[in-house]
Scaffold this motif. Structure first.
Motif, PDB file in Angstrom:
ATOM      1  N   UNK A  92     -69.326 -18.814  36.015  1.00 20.90           N
ATOM      2  CA  UNK A  92     -68.570 -20.216  35.573  1.00 20.90           C
ATOM      3  C   UNK A  92     -67.095 -20.092  36.108  1.00 20.90           C
ATOM      4  N   UNK A  93     -66.551 -21.451  36.475  1.00 18.56           N
ATOM      5  CA  UNK A  93     -65.146 -21.473  37.141  1.00 18.56           C
ATOM      6  C   UNK A  93     -64.197 -21.292  35.825  1.00 18.56           C
ATOM      7  N   UNK A  94     -63.042 -20.618  35.984  1.00 21.83           N
ATOM      8  CA  UNK A  94     -61.967 -20.713  35.184  1.00 21.83           C
ATOM      9  C   UNK A  94     -61.262 -21.662  35.074  1.00 21.83           C
ATOM     10  N   UNK A  95     -60.872 -22.196  34.018  1.00 19.79           N
ATOM     11  CA  UNK A  95     -59.995 -23.671  33.893  1.00 19.79           C
ATOM     12  C   UNK A  95     -58.755 -23.275  33.045  1.00 19.79           C
ATOM     13  N   UNK A  96     -57.363 -23.779  33.576  1.00 20.00           N
ATOM     14  CA  UNK A  96     -56.451 -23.569  32.981  1.00 20.00           C
ATOM     15  C   UNK A  96     -55.714 -24.674  32.421  1.00 20.00           C
ATOM     16  N   UNK A  97     -56.155 -25.289  31.474  1.00 21.54           N
ATOM     17  CA  UNK A  97     -55.801 -26.459  30.847  1.00 21.54           C
ATOM     18  C   UNK A  97     -56.118 -27.688  31.429  1.00 21.54           C
ATOM     19  N   UNK A  98     -56.358 -28.808  30.582  1.00 19.96           N
ATOM     20  CA  UNK A  98     -56.315 -30.224  31.101  1.00 19.96           C
ATOM     21  C   UNK A  98     -55.612 -31.162  30.487  1.00 19.96           C
ATOM     22  N   UNK A  99     -54.462 -31.878  30.915  1.00 20.92           N
ATOM     23  CA  UNK A  99     -53.610 -32.390  30.267  1.00 20.92           C
ATOM     24  C   UNK A  99     -54.063 -33.630  29.615  1.00 20.92           C
ATOM     25  N   UNK A 100     -54.888 -34.379  30.344  1.00 21.30           N
ATOM     26  CA  UNK A 100     -55.700 -35.410  29.603  1.00 21.30           C
ATOM     27  C   UNK A 100     -56.499 -35.040  28.466  1.00 21.30           C
ATOM     28  N   UNK A 101     -57.237 -34.066  28.434  1.00 22.64           N
ATOM     29  CA  UNK A 101     -57.974 -33.951  27.289  1.00 22.64           C
ATOM     30  C   UNK A 101     -56.986 -33.316  26.370  1.00 22.64           C
ATOM     31  N   UNK A 102     -55.975 -32.584  26.403  1.00 24.57           N
ATOM     32  CA  UNK A 102     -55.032 -31.914  25.527  1.00 24.57           C
ATOM     33  C   UNK A 102     -54.052 -33.040  24.715  1.00 24.57           C
ATOM     34  N   UNK A 103     -53.865 -34.498  25.450  1.00 20.21           N
ATOM     35  CA  UNK A 103     -53.202 -35.278  24.879  1.00 20.21           C
ATOM     36  C   UNK A 103     -54.276 -36.322  24.016  1.00 20.21           C
ATOM     37  N   UNK A 104     -55.310 -36.291  24.613  1.00 18.82           N
ATOM     38  CA  UNK A 104     -56.382 -36.951  23.586  1.00 18.82           C
ATOM     39  C   UNK A 104     -56.444 -36.385  22.392  1.00 18.82           C
ATOM     40  N   UNK A 105     -56.973 -35.105  22.308  1.00 21.43           N
ATOM     41  CA  UNK A 105     -57.134 -34.490  21.178  1.00 21.43           C
ATOM     42  C   UNK A 105     -55.891 -34.268  20.239  1.00 21.43           C
ATOM     43  N   UNK A 106     -54.877 -34.662  20.749  1.00 17.21           N
ATOM     44  CA  UNK A 106     -53.463 -34.738  19.951  1.00 17.21           C
ATOM     45  C   UNK A 106     -53.351 -36.024  19.270  1.00 17.21           C
ATOM     46  N   UNK A 107     -53.472 -37.179  20.280  1.00 23.13           N
ATOM     47  CA  UNK A 107     -53.231 -38.413  19.741  1.00 23.13           C
ATOM     48  C   UNK A 107     -54.178 -38.964  18.835  1.00 23.13           C
ATOM     49  N   UNK A 108     -55.673 -38.576  19.235  1.00 23.48           N
ATOM     50  CA  UNK A 108     -56.533 -39.192  18.324  1.00 23.48           C
ATOM     51  C   UNK A 108     -56.729 -38.677  16.880  1.00 23.48           C
ATOM     52  N   UNK A 109     -56.415 -37.421  16.733  1.00 25.79           N
ATOM     53  CA  UNK A 109     -56.189 -37.004  15.209  1.00 25.79           C
ATOM     54  C   UNK A 109     -54.749 -37.564  14.668  1.00 25.79           C
ATOM     55  N   UNK A 110     -53.691 -37.957  15.144  1.00 24.42           N
ATOM     56  CA  UNK A 110     -52.781 -38.632  14.639  1.00 24.42           C
ATOM     57  C   UNK A 110     -52.809 -40.015  14.459  1.00 24.42           C
ATOM     58  N   UNK A 111     -53.742 -40.750  14.920  1.00 26.32           N
ATOM     59  CA  UNK A 111     -54.167 -42.111  14.931  1.00 26.32           C
ATOM     60  C   UNK A 111     -55.025 -42.266  13.620  1.00 26.32           C
TER      61      UNK A 111
END
Length: 417
Positions: free
Chosen positions: A83-102
């Motif tokens: 498996x490749x190592x992933x160091x964050x995903x800005x779009x995904x982090x914004x999505x899972x922050x904005x959607x719960x706020x909504x």
């Protein structure tokens, strides 16, 4: 392979059990359910619950679907790449922050609205009821009508009832599930609750409870709420406000008439200020879910044959000798004590002992004989001769009542309509 085979064998049984549970849940009545719209308060709270359930279900389904997809998609495979190592995903982090706020904003708007609706002052023309919690019974005062009752409250359909909630001792909590709303009774503080029974409530009996642990008889601190028509409520309040007076005047024996206006015995006549007692809920219309089913202690015996010969005149004298220190009966000189439940018009109530037992001669006699044995923690002395009084921590000797005397006292109390 063996484990997989066993799991597949069990699957049909699991699905069948789940189906039976679902069918059983749909086919049973729940008399104490809060999921209805019998009051404005209940409608507001139920609306919030529906929204929380809806959005919670949507979030659960999406998250679980993504989780299952991820587990299957990225599962380890023999000979697969590292498996490749992933160091964050800005779009995904914004999505899972904005959607719960909504989602939280959507939930917050009706929640705040319901808070303001249920916490604002009650309408000025509301029926005022002062609710006082005791260990372990309920007192209901109607200040605008000038009377007090215990463990049974009447309110009119279509008119707001405003409750002021107080406690005489420890914390209690007032709750009628079908009406919605639950509010604590806190020492040295007055809380408030109001709601308007809708036409859907009809003329009905609802179960009420204390929902804050308050001592050894907390589970036995119940009450009944009756929703009635405005005309029935007016009749009930008129009857309850009238004093119950037993006039010890010799008269020939007769029977109580259909309205319950007069009960005459060889030794006296009971009357309610010379008028009919007002409306009270018909016993035959009380549903099974509101009828007490508490068993009587097997060790508490009583000769029921004596009840038919009870003398209410002698019962009145016994009341003045034994009960007047704790109970009030409007119209009886000296019977003004606020310590125990007000017994004016006791015979119009369907239960005794805070909803624990039916209000009939057999249960009332045993309650008088040994209340602490009937209801653990009851703060009422046993009055039966030679009974052990758990409240007073003594055996009743001097001043104890015989079964015949208890029958007289029961006859008097059951004449108070």
């Amino acid at each position: 392979m063996k484990r997989l085979f066993r799991a597949r064998q069990l699957a049909p049984a699991v699905w069948m059990a789940a189906l039976l549970l679902a069918v059983g849940a749909c086919g049973v009545e729940y008399p104490n359910s809060t999921f209805n719209h019998h009051t404005d308060f209940n409608t507001a709270i139920d609306g919030i619950w529906d929204q929380l359930l809806l959005w919670g279900t949507i979030v659960f389904v999406i998250v679980e679907a993504l989780l299952i997809y991820t587990i299957i998609k990225f599962r380890a495979r023999p000979g697969g790449p590292k498996p490749q190592m992933t160091h964050g995903n800005t779009a995904l982090e914004i999505t899972w922050t904005v959607v719960p706020i909504f989602i939280l904003v959507i939930i917050a708007i009706p929640t705040v609205k319901a808070i303001f609706e249920t916490q604002k002052p009650a309408p000025s023309d509301s029926v005022q009821v002062q609710v006082i919690g005791h260990q372990w019974w309920w007192e209901f005062k109607y200040p605008e009508y000038g009377f007090s009752t215990a463990n049974e409250m009447y309110i009119p359909v279509g008119r707001t009832v405003s409750l002021t909630l107080e406690t005489k001792d420890v914390l209690h909590s007032f709750w009628v599930p079908q009406m919605g709303g639950k509010r604590d009774l806190i020492s040295n503080r007055v809380n408030r609750l109001w709601f308007t029974p809708k036409e859907s409530a009809g003329t009905m009996v609802w179960n009420g409870f204390c929902t804050e642990y308050c001592g050894p008889s907390h589970a036995n601190m119940k009450f009944r709420l009756y929703t009635v028509t405005p005309e029935e409520f007016a009749s009930w309040t008129a009857g309850q406000a009238a004093p119950a007076v037993f006039n010890t005047v010799a008269a020939p024996p007769t029977s109580t008439d259909s309205a319950g206006t007069t009960a005459t015995t060889a030794s006296g006549t009971l009357a309610t200020s010379g008028a009919a007692p007002g409306y009270f809920f018909p016993a035959e219309r009380v549903p099974a879910s509101s009828r007490p089913q508490t068993p009587v202690p097997a060790a508490l015996s009583y000769d029921d044959a004596l009840l038919a010969a009870g003398d209410p005149a002698n019962g009145q004298a016994l009341f003045s000798r034994t009960c007047i220190g704790c109970h009030a009966i409007n119209g009886v000189p000296g019977a003004v004590s606020p310590i125990g439940p007000n017994l004016t018009h006791l015979a119009t109530r369907h239960t005794i002992a805070a909803g624990l037992f039916p209000n009939d001669a057999a249960h009332l006699a045993r309650w008088i004989k040994n209340a602490p044995a009937m209801k653990p923690g009851a703060q009422m002395n046993a009055w039966g001769a030679d009974q052990y009084d758990a409240y007073g921590k003594r055996t009743v000797t001097m001043g104890g009542l015989s079964d015949a005397e208890i029958a007289d006292l029961v006859a008097y109390l059951q004449a108070l309509k």
